[in-house]
Design an enzyme around this catalytic site. Sequence first.
Site, PDB file in Angstrom:
ATOM      1  N   HIS A 306       0.851  -1.189   0.000  1.00 59.64           N
ATOM      2  CA  HIS A 306       0.000   0.000   0.000  1.00 59.64           C
ATOM      3  C   HIS A 306       0.880   1.230   0.000  1.00 59.64           C
ATOM      4  CE1 HIS A 306      -3.051   2.930   1.365  1.00 59.64           C
ATOM      5  NE2 HIS A 306      -3.928   2.076   0.902  1.00 59.64           N
ATOM      6  N   ASP A 363      -8.052  -4.577  -0.324  1.00 63.19           N
ATOM      7  CA  ASP A 363      -8.524  -5.004  -1.641  1.00 63.19           C
ATOM      8  C   ASP A 363      -8.340  -6.494  -1.871  1.00 63.19           C
ATOM      9  OD1 ASP A 363      -9.109  -2.298  -2.540  1.00 63.19           O
ATOM     10  OD2 ASP A 363      -6.942  -2.011  -2.564  1.00 63.19           O
TER      11      ASP A 363
END
Length: 428
Positions: A306, A363
């Site tokens: 991320h 996700d």
Amino acid sequence: MSDNTANLTVGGDSKDYAIMDGTVGPQVIDVRKLYANTGMFTYDPGFTSTASCESGLTYIDGDEGVLLHRGYPIGQLAEESSFMEVCYLLLNGELPSKKELADFTNTITRHTMVHEQLSAFFRGFRRDAHPMAIMVGVVGALSAFYHDSTDINDPEQRRIASHRLIAKMPTIAAMAYKYSVGQPFVYPRNDLSYTANFLRMTFSVPAEDYIPDPVIVDAMDKIFILHADHEQNASTSTVRLAGSSGANPFACIAAGIACLWGPAHGGANEAALNMLREIGTVDRIPEYIARAKNKDDPFRLMGFGHRVYKNYDPRATVMQKTAKDVLEKLGVNDPVFDVAKELEQIALNDPYFVEKKLYPNVDFYSGVILSAIGFPTEMFTVLFALARTVGWVAQWNEMISDPAQKIGRPRQLYTGPTQRDYVPVDKR
């Protein structure tokens, strides 16, 4: 340099710049007078080292894997509260009392209907239009239907616009889905919760009503909570930048939706699901792990790592358990989920991924859940936009109320030609 200033020397001339403290997190150097003092700008592509605003909404510590909304850990909110509570918290700064929550929920419920003429607006799109294209157009068009809540200088109009956006987004999202599959629109029902209402508007048809399953409702509510706000990300910064010009709230949120549509932002869960489907079965994981480590191979693990988190994404922990609950409830024996669980364990223990801090993010599992519930992949980013609307609205309200806010105007490092004289076309 003193304890509360930073000293910068340029061409032999030294100036002090104040160091500002937040309640938690890194200190920042106030460089607002840098250009006036030095004739120079800072260079920071992507604004990775720049605090663009002061905010009391959301705090992220990427190194420690911490995400707080108004001080409350995301794990506690996802497990203990509801999306309506989180919406109230982000908008008002505190968790609601029982009466405040009931009143707020009633207000949102009473705003879920959209102007009937919007149905005609939908029919202007091609049947194969991407639902996100429809979302951008329809949300932007709300300003043409709700003139009584576009004055950003009126706190009451800002409040009404905020409630309308949160309330109408599920209705618009469901309509975008229905339009894309050629089914009639389903009106909201005031006796259902926010999330149950959205599921019914999405999956109900005139021939057969849809009874939302409590497990699915709970899973979707958690997904909404986990995506409600995430500090100054690309789409939130877009909303703030658009809002800094004085644009109406509907236009600002439409700008945020457009930014979210980008595959590097809102499309990550779809990319992660596609990757898991490509791997297919657990026995093929070693092959793809080897490819991910090969610098010459274009394959990359999606759903890992991320921009901010350099530790385990705290939202991913909730998502993993939620995925298990949903698949068990639906009786889904999905090999994709088996691949996801095994891939997660390998990546968490493989020195290559640990060293690069490539931990699973939110996700990684959300696409599996949404697919199991019945959403097509092109709806994933729409659901993200639905959930993130409250964060965008809260950030927009905070910006409008900030006396220090100015119209956004980033500067540049110019590398084009210097001044040159025009040459008539017949002499070139």
